[in-house]
Scaffold this motif. Structure first.
Motif, PDB file in Angstrom:
ATOM      1  N   ASN A   1      49.356  34.022  54.129  1.00  0.00           N
ATOM      2  CA  ASN A   1      49.284  35.353  53.332  1.00  0.00           C
ATOM      3  C   ASN A   1      48.969  35.949  54.359  1.00  0.00           C
ATOM      4  O   ASN A   1      47.534  35.591  55.174  1.00  0.00           O
ATOM      5  CB  ASN A   1      48.708  35.181  52.336  1.00  0.00           C
ATOM      6  CG  ASN A   1      48.396  36.709  52.056  1.00  0.00           C
ATOM      7  OD1 ASN A   1      47.942  37.920  53.121  1.00  0.00           O
ATOM      8  ND2 ASN A   1      48.263  37.135  50.616  1.00  0.00           N
TER       9      ASN A   1
ATOM     10  N   SER B   1      47.243  38.781  55.271  1.00  0.00           N
ATOM     11  CA  SER B   1      45.675  39.670  54.963  1.00  0.00           C
ATOM     12  C   SER B   1      45.018  38.341  55.457  1.00  0.00           C
ATOM     13  O   SER B   1      43.452  38.712  55.662  1.00  0.00           O
ATOM     14  CB  SER B   1      46.047  39.786  54.105  1.00  0.00           C
ATOM     15  OG  SER B   1      46.923  40.950  53.700  1.00  0.00           O
ATOM     16  N   GLU B   2      45.072  36.973  54.526  1.00  0.00           N
ATOM     17  CA  GLU B   2      43.888  36.319  54.356  1.00  0.00           C
ATOM     18  C   GLU B   2      43.652  35.586  56.284  1.00  0.00           C
ATOM     19  O   GLU B   2      42.157  35.202  56.314  1.00  0.00           O
ATOM     20  CB  GLU B   2      44.275  35.001  53.886  1.00  0.00           C
ATOM     21  CG  GLU B   2      44.575  35.557  52.185  1.00  0.00           C
ATOM     22  CD  GLU B   2      44.615  33.980  51.518  1.00  0.00           C
ATOM     23  OE1 GLU B   2      45.651  33.169  51.931  1.00  0.00           O
ATOM     24  OE2 GLU B   2      44.633  34.848  50.076  1.00  0.00           O
ATOM     25  N   LYS B   3      45.139  35.440  56.986  1.00  0.00           N
ATOM     26  CA  LYS B   3      44.683  35.197  58.159  1.00  0.00           C
ATOM     27  C   LYS B   3      44.490  35.906  59.061  1.00  0.00           C
ATOM     28  O   LYS B   3      43.781  35.795  60.006  1.00  0.00           O
ATOM     29  CB  LYS B   3      45.970  34.599  58.682  1.00  0.00           C
ATOM     30  CG  LYS B   3      46.982  33.656  57.850  1.00  0.00           C
ATOM     31  CD  LYS B   3      48.809  33.362  58.586  1.00  0.00           C
ATOM     32  CE  LYS B   3      49.295  32.344  58.295  1.00  0.00           C
ATOM     33  NZ  LYS B   3      50.154  32.468  59.046  1.00  0.00           N
TER      34      LYS B   3
ATOM     35  N   ALA C   1      42.285  38.195  57.330  1.00  0.00           N
ATOM     36  CA  ALA C   1      40.345  38.379  57.298  1.00  0.00           C
ATOM     37  C   ALA C   1      39.492  37.408  57.934  1.00  0.00           C
ATOM     38  O   ALA C   1      38.774  37.062  58.676  1.00  0.00           O
ATOM     39  CB  ALA C   1      40.938  38.004  55.592  1.00  0.00           C
ATOM     40  N   ASP C   2      40.452  35.949  58.484  1.00  0.00           N
ATOM     41  CA  ASP C   2      40.122  34.149  58.721  1.00  0.00           C
ATOM     42  C   ASP C   2      39.530  34.585  60.571  1.00  0.00           C
ATOM     43  O   ASP C   2      38.518  34.980  60.771  1.00  0.00           O
ATOM     44  CB  ASP C   2      40.673  33.540  59.117  1.00  0.00           C
ATOM     45  CG  ASP C   2      40.894  32.785  57.226  1.00  0.00           C
ATOM     46  OD1 ASP C   2      39.868  33.057  56.370  1.00  0.00           O
ATOM     47  OD2 ASP C   2      41.487  32.318  57.473  1.00  0.00           O
TER      48      ASP C   2
ATOM     49  N   SER D   1      36.760  40.119  54.099  1.00  0.00           N
ATOM     50  CA  SER D   1      37.109  40.131  53.115  1.00  0.00           C
ATOM     51  C   SER D   1      39.058  39.832  53.385  1.00  0.00           C
ATOM     52  O   SER D   1      39.455  41.263  53.926  1.00  0.00           O
ATOM     53  CB  SER D   1      37.059  40.516  51.936  1.00  0.00           C
ATOM     54  OG  SER D   1      36.987  41.270  52.279  1.00  0.00           O
ATOM     55  N   SER D   2      39.780  39.126  52.270  1.00  0.00           N
ATOM     56  CA  SER D   2      41.214  39.377  52.386  1.00  0.00           C
ATOM     57  C   SER D   2      41.768  40.367  52.122  1.00  0.00           C
ATOM     58  O   SER D   2      42.330  41.279  52.376  1.00  0.00           O
ATOM     59  CB  SER D   2      41.652  38.463  51.844  1.00  0.00           C
ATOM     60  OG  SER D   2      41.651  38.060  50.968  1.00  0.00           O
ATOM     61  N   ASP D   3      40.501  40.638  51.116  1.00  0.00           N
ATOM     62  CA  ASP D   3      40.615  42.317  50.035  1.00  0.00           C
ATOM     63  C   ASP D   3      41.110  43.910  51.178  1.00  0.00           C
ATOM     64  O   ASP D   3      41.821  44.317  50.688  1.00  0.00           O
ATOM     65  CB  ASP D   3      39.879  42.281  48.830  1.00  0.00           C
ATOM     66  CG  ASP D   3      40.031  41.080  47.668  1.00  0.00           C
ATOM     67  OD1 ASP D   3      40.740  40.284  47.680  1.00  0.00           O
ATOM     68  OD2 ASP D   3      38.755  41.190  47.012  1.00  0.00           O
TER      69      ASP D   3
ATOM     70  N   SER E   1      44.076  43.152  52.976  1.00  0.00           N
ATOM     71  CA  SER E   1      45.219  43.935  52.074  1.00  0.00           C
ATOM     72  C   SER E   1      45.241  45.219  51.561  1.00  0.00           C
ATOM     73  O   SER E   1      46.299  45.440  51.622  1.00  0.00           O
ATOM     74  CB  SER E   1      45.111  42.660  50.797  1.00  0.00           C
ATOM     75  OG  SER E   1      46.024  42.268  50.147  1.00  0.00           O
TER      76      SER E   1
END
Length: 149
Positions: free
Chosen positions: A111, A113-115, A117-118, A123-125, A128
């Motif tokens: 994802n 967003s998750e990448k 965010a990391d 946060s990925s939210d 996103s």
């Protein structure tokens, strides 16, 4: 048969005309009744069939066209600069290069967003939501170019 029966020819002609008018009117009336009945039947049938047919129509015709158009629009857009601006704004401590962002966007694994965010440590939210806003902005801009006013 002299002129004394002239009225008979007039009555006969009027009777023939009235008979044809009645026959045509009757045929027209029957045709109109059948036409109205057909509209009612089609309306009732479509009301009951629409629930079953709608998903098939949407999935086979509408959705593929929309997905294709959106994918085409997004492949022609470079959101890297906008994403970098947003990332820099929410996390000024950690610098993310445009190349890192391009790598994350172009990667087909995981994802986005998750990448992101990391990488930046949020946060990925949060990411996103902003990515959704950016994508919607680009799509709506592209659609508005093609829709005549």
């Amino acid at each position: 048969m002299g002129t004394q029966f002239a009225w008979f020819y007039d009555v006969a002609a009027v009777a023939v005309v009235l008979a044809y008018m009645f026959s045509g009117g009757k045929r027209g009336l029957i045709r109109s009744i059948i036409l109205v009945a057909g509209f009612i039947i089609v309306g009732v049938v479509s009301f009951f069939v629409s629930d079953a047919a709608t998903p098939a129509i949407y999935n086979n015709f509408v959705k593929p066209a929309m997905v294709s158009k959106i994918e085409e629009s997004l492949t022609q857009v470079d959101m890297t600069n906008d994403i970098k601006t947003y990332v820099d704004r929410i996390n000024s401590e950690k610098t993310v290069s445009e190349n890192q962002i391009k790598d994350v966007i172009s990667s087909e694994e995981g994802n986005v967003s998750e990448k992101l965010a990391d990488i930046i440590g949020v946060s990925s939210d949060t990411i996103s939501t902003k990515l959704s806003e950016l994508i919607n902005k680009y799509i709506s801009t592209d659609i508005n170019k093609e829709v005549p006013e």
